[in-house]
Design an enzyme around this catalytic site. Structure first.
Site, PDB file in Angstrom:
ATOM      1  N   GLY A   1     113.261-104.410  66.612  1.00  0.00           N
ATOM      2  CA  GLY A   1     114.141-104.581  67.768  1.00  0.00           C
ATOM      3  C   GLY A   1     114.764-103.237  68.072  1.00  0.00           C
TER       4      GLY A   1
ATOM      5  N   LYS B   1     119.338-103.392  62.994  1.00  0.00           N
ATOM      6  CA  LYS B   1     119.122-102.791  61.675  1.00  0.00           C
ATOM      7  C   LYS B   1     120.496-102.495  61.081  1.00  0.00           C
ATOM      8  CE  LYS B   1     118.493 -97.982  63.070  1.00  0.00           C
ATOM      9  NZ  LYS B   1     117.640 -96.829  62.971  1.00  0.00           N
TER      10      LYS B   1
ATOM     11  N   CYS C   1     115.135 -98.851  71.346  1.00  0.00           N
ATOM     12  CA  CYS C   1     113.996 -97.982  71.683  1.00  0.00           C
ATOM     13  C   CYS C   1     112.625 -98.636  71.586  1.00  0.00           C
ATOM     14  CB  CYS C   1     114.034 -96.736  70.805  1.00  0.00           C
ATOM     15  SG  CYS C   1     115.438 -95.673  71.181  1.00  0.00           S
TER      16      CYS C   1
ATOM     17  N   ARG D   1     117.660 -91.531  64.529  1.00  0.00           N
ATOM     18  CA  ARG D   1     117.745 -92.981  64.292  1.00  0.00           C
ATOM     19  C   ARG D   1     119.203 -93.376  64.217  1.00  0.00           C
ATOM     20  NH1 ARG D   1     115.317 -92.838  58.587  1.00  0.00           N
ATOM     21  NH2 ARG D   1     116.582 -90.965  58.743  1.00  0.00           N
TER      22      ARG D   1
ATOM     23  N   GLY E   1     109.020-107.790  58.051  1.00  0.00           N
ATOM     24  CA  GLY E   1     110.320-108.357  58.410  1.00  0.00           C
ATOM     25  C   GLY E   1     110.210-109.222  59.649  1.00  0.00           C
TER      26      GLY E   1
ATOM     27  N   THR F   1     114.559 -90.764  76.985  1.00  0.00           N
ATOM     28  CA  THR F   1     113.124 -91.035  76.859  1.00  0.00           C
ATOM     29  C   THR F   1     112.596 -91.413  78.239  1.00  0.00           C
ATOM     30  OG1 THR F   1     113.494 -91.822  74.618  1.00  0.00           O
ATOM     31  CG2 THR F   1     111.429 -92.498  75.689  1.00  0.00           C
TER      32      THR F   1
ATOM     33  N   LEU G   1     106.560 -99.573  56.588  1.00  0.00           N
ATOM     34  CA  LEU G   1     105.636-100.594  56.076  1.00  0.00           C
ATOM     35  C   LEU G   1     106.428-101.712  55.404  1.00  0.00           C
ATOM     36  CD1 LEU G   1     102.549 -98.684  54.590  1.00  0.00           C
ATOM     37  CD2 LEU G   1     102.730 -99.922  56.755  1.00  0.00           C
TER      38      LEU G   1
END
Ligand SMILES: NC(=O)c1ccc[n+]([C@@H]2O[C@H](COP(=O)([O-])OP(=O)(O)OC[C@H]3O[C@@H](n4cnc5c(N)ncnc54)[C@H](O)[C@@H]3O)[C@@H](O)[C@H]2O)c1
Length: 458
Positions: A260, A324, A263, A154, A256, A122, A253
Site C-alpha cells: 500500500g 507500514k 507510492c 522511504r 504480507g 514522481t 521478499l
C-alpha cells in the site's frame, strides 16, 4: 545555494530540511496555510522519526524557514524544487499532474535571474518538457533550466534514506543545470554516494521503473505465499532461500497483506497507463497490480475462514492500520480494504495503531480505537496483525489469548509461528504462506495437499 521547496509534505519537508542541514538556505513553501502556521510554531505536521529535531536545529541555525508566499521564495532561489503530490487521476489512473502544472505556473511568474526548476515529485516521462513549456509561455524572458530529481526516500526512514541514499538520480539538459545540481548534492557527492546524471526523460522513468520493480518483488513473493498455502511449503523459508542469491537479494521478499502507501499503488497504475498510452503495455506491472488486489481480498477470506465464514457480531481486534510501521500515512493501506469489508459483514472491529488514528479516524468509520493490544483483545474473537510496528513484535501472546473470547490469531505479517500461537493458548493461527494450526487454515492446507489441483481449461 538558495533553495525553494514547493510542497511541504512527506517528501518536500524531509528534502527541504535535509538540504538545509547540508548548509543550504531553504524556504519550504506550501499553499496549506495551516501547515505553514504549524511549522512556524515549531510543530511538525507529519510523523517521521527524527524530523522534529532536525527541523528545530535548522530553523535555529537560520537556514530553514516556511512560507505560503511562493513568489518571494522563488524570486530569491537558485533552485526551485517541485515536491507537490501526484496522486492517481480519478477515472483513468494517469498521474494527476494538476498540482505540478499549477505550481509551475506560479513559479514561472516569479522567476528572477538564472534558476533551475527541478521536479522532485514522481512524474510521467515527458512532464519536465511540459513544465518547460509552461514556464516559456508564462514568462518567456525567464533564464531557466528544468531538471528531474526523483526522490527515493522511504517514509519511516526518510531522513536516513535522504542522507545516505543508494543513489541520487538527476536528469538535466544543460551543463549549467548540472553544475547547480552538483553543488546542491556536494555533501553526498563528497561522501561518495553515487550521483547518476542522465537526461530528463530517463530520470523520470528510473523512478517508475524502480517502484514497479519493488512492487513486483512483493507481489511475486505474495503469489509464492499463496502457492505455499496450497502446497504446504513455508514462504519464509522460500524467501530466505531465494534472497541469499546475490542476484535476487533478501529485500522486499516478505509476504504480507499486499503493498500500500502513497507510492507503489499509484505509481504502478501510472506506469501501466503510460505503457498503454505509448502502445507498449506494461504486462508485468499490470499483473502486479491485479495480484496485489487479490492479496488483500485473500486476507479477508482468511479471516472469514477462521470464523466459519461468518463474522457477523464477532469482535475483531486489528493491530496496525498504517500501510507500514513508523509512519502515520494511511494512503492505500491494505487496512482500508480489509477493515471496511469486515465491518460491512457485521464484525465489530477494534483498532490499535501507534500513529494511525489522526488519519484513520475519518477513513475507517465504524471502528473502535483502543490504546493497547491487550485492551483490544479483551473478549475478542480474532486478533489480526496488519502492520508490523515494533511494539507488535514482542507481544505477550499468553496474556492476549487469555483475554480473548475465542483466541484466534491472524498474523498477516508472519511475525509469530503456529508453534508460538499454540504454546500461548491460541486455538487457531493463520499466517501468510506458512503453516497454520487447527485450525481451519492448517486443516485446509493438509487437505489441499491431497486434493487434486483444479486444472486450467484454457
Ligand atoms: N511519500 C513518499 O514516501 C514519497 C517517496 C518518493 C517520492 N514521492 C513523490 O513525491 C511527491 C510528493 O509526495 P508527498 O507524499 O510528499 O505528498 P504530500 O501530499 O504529503 O505533500 C504534497 C504537498 O504539496 C502541497 N502543494 C500542492 N500544490 C501546491 C502548490 N501549488 N504550492 C505549494 N504547495 C502545494 C500540498 O498542500 C501538500 O502539503 C509525489 O509525487 C510522490 O509520488 C513520495
Amino acid at each position: 545555494m538558495k533553495i525553494a521547496m514547493i510542497g511541504t509534505g512527506y517528501v518536500g519537508l524531509v528534502s527541504g530540511v535535509c538540504f538545509s542541514d547540508f548548509g543550504h538556505e531553504v524556504v519550504c513553501v506550501d499553499k496549506n496555510a495551516d501547515k505553514i502556521a504549524a511549522l512556524e510554531g515549531g510543530e511538525v505536521p507529519i510523523f517521521e522519526p527524527g524530523l522534529d529535531d532536525l527541523v528545530a536545529r535548522n530553523v535555529a541555525a537560520g537556514r530553514l524557514s516556511f512560507t505560503d508566499d511562493i513568489a518571494s521564495a522563488v524570486r530569491a532561489a537558485d533552485a526551485v524544487f517541485i515536491a507537490v503530490g501526484t496522486p492517481s487521476r480519478r477515472g483513468d489512473n494517469h498521474a494527476d499532474l494538476s498540482f505540478v502544472f499549477a505550481a509551475s505556473e506560479e513559479i514561472a511568474a516569479a522567476l528572477e535571474g538564472y534558476t533551475v526548476v527541478v521536479t522532485k515529485s514522481t512524474v510521467p516521462v515527458g512532464t519536465g518538457d511540459k513544465v518547460r513549456e509552461i514556464i516559456d509561455r508564462v514568462n518567456p524572458q525567464a533564464d531557466v533550466d528544468v531538471a528531474s530529481n526523483p526522490e527515493f526516500l522511504r517514509e519511516g526512514a526518510a531522513i536516513r534514506d535522504f542522507m545516505n541514499p543508494d543513489r541520487v538520480v538527476v536528469g538535466v539538459q544543460s551543463a549549467r543545470a548540472q553544475e547547480v545540481m552538483t553543488d546542491i548534492y556536494r555533501p553526498l557527492y563528497l561522501r561518495e554516494f553515487p550521483v547518476v546524471f542522465t537526461d530528463l526523460r530517463s530520470a523520470e522513468l528510473i523512478k517508475y521503473a524502480s517502484n514497479a520493480f519493488l512492487a513486483t518483488k512483493i507481489s511475486f513473493i505474495n503469489e509464492m505465499a499463496l502457492l505455499c498455502e496450497r502446497t504446504g511449503a513455508d514462504v519464509k523459508s522460500v524467501a530466505r532461500g531465494m534472497g541469499l542469491d546475490g542476484r535476487i537479494g533478501p529485500k522486499f521478499l516478505h509476504a504480507g497483506p499486499g503493498y500500500g502507501g502513497s507510492c507503489f499503488p499509484k505509481d504502478t497504475r501510472a506506469l501501466a497507463r503510460m505503457g498503454q498510452e505509448y502502445g507498449t503495455p506494461q504486462m508485468i506491472t499490470e499483473a502486479v497490480i491485479e495480484a496485489n488486489e487479490r492479496m488483500k481480498r485473500h486476507m479477508i477470506d482468511r479471516v472469514m475462514e477462521m470464523c466459519g465464514d461468518n463474522v457477523n457480531g464477532r469482535t475483531i481486534a486489528v493491530l496496525g492500520v498504517t500501510f507500514k510501521p513508523d509512519t502515520d500515512d494511511m494512503r492505500e493501506a491494505p487496512a482500508l480494504t480489509i477493515v471496511p469489508a469486515l465491518v460491512g459483514r457485521g464484525a465489530r472491529v477494534r483498532v490499535v495503531d501507534p500513529q494511525g488514528r489522526r488519519e484513520g479516524d475519518a477513513l475507517l468509520p465504524g471502528v473502535a480505537w483502543m490504546d493497547s493490544p491487550y485492551e483490544a483483545a479483551e473478549g475478542a474473537d480474532v486478533l489480526m496483525i496488519l502492520t508490523q510496528w515494533n511494539e507488535f513484535r514482542a507481544l505477550d501472546l499468553k496474556r492476549l489469548a487469555g483475554a480473548m473470547a475465542s483466541p484466534r490469531l491472524a498474523d498477516f505479517r508472519n511475525i509469530y509461528s503456529a508453534e508460538d500461537a499454540a504454546a500461548a493458548g491460541f486455538e487457531s493461527y493463520c499466517a501468510v504462506g506458512r503453516p497454520g494450526r487447527d485450525i481451519a487454515g492448517w486443516g485446509k492446507v493438509k487437505a489441499s495437499l491431497t486434493a487434486p489441483v483444479p486444472r486450467q481449461t484454457t
